[in-house]
Design a protein around this motif. Structure first.
Motif, PDB file in Angstrom:
ATOM      1  N   LEU A 171       3.685 -13.875 -10.563  1.00 42.38           N
ATOM      2  CA  LEU A 171       2.120 -13.783 -10.250  1.00 42.38           C
ATOM      3  C   LEU A 171       1.994 -12.821  -9.151  1.00 42.38           C
ATOM      4  CD1 LEU A 171      -0.791 -14.355 -11.505  1.00 42.38           C
ATOM      5  CD2 LEU A 171      -0.607 -16.498  -9.796  1.00 42.38           C
ATOM      6  N   ALA A 172       2.582 -12.510  -8.353  1.00 44.33           N
ATOM      7  CA  ALA A 172       2.374 -11.692  -6.955  1.00 44.33           C
ATOM      8  C   ALA A 172       2.924 -10.430  -7.244  1.00 44.33           C
ATOM      9  CB  ALA A 172       3.265 -12.546  -5.856  1.00 44.33           C
ATOM     10  N   GLU A 173       3.394 -10.213  -8.636  1.00 45.81           N
ATOM     11  CA  GLU A 173       4.025  -8.769  -8.726  1.00 45.81           C
ATOM     12  C   GLU A 173       5.357  -8.684  -8.142  1.00 45.81           C
ATOM     13  OE1 GLU A 173       1.016  -5.901  -8.202  1.00 45.81           O
ATOM     14  OE2 GLU A 173      -0.075  -6.635 -10.057  1.00 45.81           O
ATOM     15  N   ARG A 310      -8.546  -7.322  -4.615  1.00 47.19           N
ATOM     16  CA  ARG A 310      -7.186  -6.680  -4.540  1.00 47.19           C
ATOM     17  C   ARG A 310      -7.364  -5.991  -2.972  1.00 47.19           C
ATOM     18  NH1 ARG A 310      -2.826  -6.918  -7.844  1.00 47.19           N
ATOM     19  NH2 ARG A 310      -2.047  -5.025  -6.768  1.00 47.19           N
ATOM     20  N   HIS A 315      -4.791 -12.326  -0.944  1.00 46.42           N
ATOM     21  CA  HIS A 315      -4.085 -12.291  -2.434  1.00 46.42           C
ATOM     22  C   HIS A 315      -2.583 -12.308  -2.260  1.00 46.42           C
ATOM     23  CE1 HIS A 315      -4.245  -7.965  -2.314  1.00 46.42           C
ATOM     24  NE2 HIS A 315      -3.358  -8.141  -3.520  1.00 46.42           N
ATOM     25  N   THR A 318      -1.882 -15.810  -1.405  1.00 47.89           N
ATOM     26  CA  THR A 318      -1.912 -17.010  -2.290  1.00 47.89           C
ATOM     27  C   THR A 318      -1.240 -16.664  -3.515  1.00 47.89           C
ATOM     28  OG1 THR A 318      -4.095 -15.727  -2.755  1.00 47.89           O
ATOM     29  CG2 THR A 318      -4.279 -17.283  -1.217  1.00 47.89           C
ATOM     30  N   THR A 319      -1.248 -15.520  -4.225  1.00 48.60           N
ATOM     31  CA  THR A 319      -0.545 -15.285  -5.399  1.00 48.60           C
ATOM     32  C   THR A 319       1.155 -15.404  -5.064  1.00 48.60           C
ATOM     33  OG1 THR A 319      -0.268 -12.919  -4.762  1.00 48.60           O
ATOM     34  CG2 THR A 319      -1.964 -13.388  -6.219  1.00 48.60           C
ATOM     35  N   ARG A 320       1.349 -15.450  -3.930  1.00 53.61           N
ATOM     36  CA  ARG A 320       2.806 -15.808  -3.682  1.00 53.61           C
ATOM     37  C   ARG A 320       3.029 -17.511  -3.746  1.00 53.61           C
ATOM     38  NH1 ARG A 320       2.381 -10.598  -2.048  1.00 53.61           N
ATOM     39  NH2 ARG A 320       4.328  -9.480  -1.927  1.00 53.61           N
ATOM     40  N   TRP A 322       1.446 -19.686  -5.340  1.00 55.21           N
ATOM     41  CA  TRP A 322       1.270 -20.078  -6.773  1.00 55.21           C
ATOM     42  C   TRP A 322       2.816 -19.654  -7.517  1.00 55.21           C
ATOM     43  CZ3 TRP A 322      -3.867 -17.117  -6.810  1.00 55.21           C
ATOM     44  CH2 TRP A 322      -4.830 -18.218  -6.425  1.00 55.21           C
ATOM     45  N   SER A 323       3.242 -18.508  -7.077  1.00 49.84           N
ATOM     46  CA  SER A 323       4.600 -18.312  -7.799  1.00 49.84           C
ATOM     47  C   SER A 323       5.773 -19.014  -6.926  1.00 49.84           C
ATOM     48  CB  SER A 323       4.961 -16.579  -7.420  1.00 49.84           C
ATOM     49  OG  SER A 323       3.643 -16.003  -8.139  1.00 49.84           O
TER      50      SER A 323
END
Length: 355
Positions: A171-173, A310, A315, A318-320, A322-323
């Motif tokens: 999710l964090a790309e 973005r 983000h 937080t995206t990290r 969640w991942s």
């Protein structure tokens, strides 16, 4: 009228353009990971660094959203290679724990029992299967693989160009690539038979590395949220002056502190090994994964819509969170592993004994 300035100079790195030598520094500018300590760089730990020092570096990498496999290299791959007696490449590394691979001997020995390939004249192996969601596979110099051979657990290395790579991201790309192996021959010189204890240590190291990253990202959420609620005003006063905001900030700081303490408490037991290491790492990953969702929720709630964009650095943390919450085992998996060995006679000593 309330205004908020967004620093649009913060770069966003595309998923297909990761540079393993760069990361977001505290100034939100690209800096270089070096072997020396500079004001805007995370120092790569030396091979002789202690586990506590490695965890501190990995936590800092999580805080700065480092787009490079620092934790995979320093805390997982390098120590496993040294323990197995294999050379340690000088560069970014990754790992894969893959008991589902089909592993047979490339030079079968004659045997009156068993299928062909269950015994070998040497340790050269033929490996077939898929290594799924390997962290940073596309940028790794080598991938350390732990698998089940006919003789028992083995550790070997391969390079990404030896496999068919299917790119993917979390999710964090961050790269999480699949490596497809079709009867790949691994020379005996790249293979070591390992004990079940080292295989279990690999799982513990991977989980603790992910926990340390979560601890760092949690601290970044705290820093950004406190700065935002202090600077942003509403009804003539900073958001941080409102009681409801104060309560949520306190919960955010508390959750981040819980994760940090659990990670720090696991450093010494990991070096010691045994049941103490299992207990400490399982507790750390359980706490880190359980807290990740709550930390991200509070941070986004207090940032409002701004934190979703973005262009805002929130983000990146937080995206990290969640991942990383699900990677290397989520809180349910590690809670089960934490509780399974405990009985009525061992629970109280496990909770009250200081490692």
């Amino acid at each position: 009228m309330n205004t908020h300035t967004i620093d649009t100079s913060t770069p966003v790195i595309p998923a297909d353009a990761y540079d393993t030598t760069a990361f977001y520094a505290d100034t939100d500018a690209i800096a270089t990971v070096t072997n020396t300590t500079t004001p805007d760089a995370v120092a790569l730990p030396s091979p002789d660094a202690s586990t506590a020092e490695l965890l501190a570096a990995v936590q800092e990498a999580g805080h700065r959203a480092v787009p490079a496999p620092l934790s995979e290299t320093a805390l997982v791959a390098r120590p496993l290679l040294r323990r197995a007696g294999l050379p340690v490449p000088d560069g970014p590394l990754s790992y894969a724990i893959a008991p589902e691979l089909t592993v047979r001997y490339a030079h079968p020995a004659a045997s009156p029992v068993g299928s062909a390939g269950c015994l070998g004249d040497d340790d050269t192996l033929l490996v077939t299967g898929t290594l799924r969601r390997v962290p940073w596979a596309r940028t790794a110099l080598a991938v350390v693989v732990l698998a089940a051979a006919p003789s028992g657990p083995v550790l070997f290395t391969l390079t990404p160009d030896q496999a068919v790579l299917t790119p993917a991201t979390n999710l964090a790309e961050e790269p999480r690539d699949d490596l497809h192996l079709a009867a790949l021959e691994i020379p005996a010189a790249q293979i070591r038979r390992i004990s079940p204890e080292l295989l279990d240590e690999a799982r513990l190291r991977a989980a603790l590395a992910r926990s340390a990253l979560i601890a760092g990202a949690a601290e970044r959420c705290v820093d950004l949220t406190v700065a935002h609620t202090t600077a942003r005003t509403q009804f003539g006063r900073p958001l941080s002056r409102f009681q409801a905001v104060k309560q949520e900030e306190a919960r955010l700081i508390e959750e981040a502190a819980l994760v940090r303490a659990a990670v720090q408490a696991a450093a010494t037991p990991l070096d010691t090994g045994g049941a103490a290491a299992h207990f400490a790492v399982a507790a750390a990953k359980t706490q880190a994964s359980a807290s990740a969702a709550e930390i991200a929720r509070i941070a986004h709630q207090l940032h409002g819509a701004l934190g979703i964009t973005r262009l805002h650095p929130l983000h990146l943390a937080t995206t990290r969170l969640w991942s990383w919450r699900d990677e290397d085992g989520d809180e349910t998996y590690w809670a089960h592993r934490l509780a399974r060995p405990l009985t009525a006679t061992t629970l109280w000593p496990a909770l009250t004994t200081t490692p």
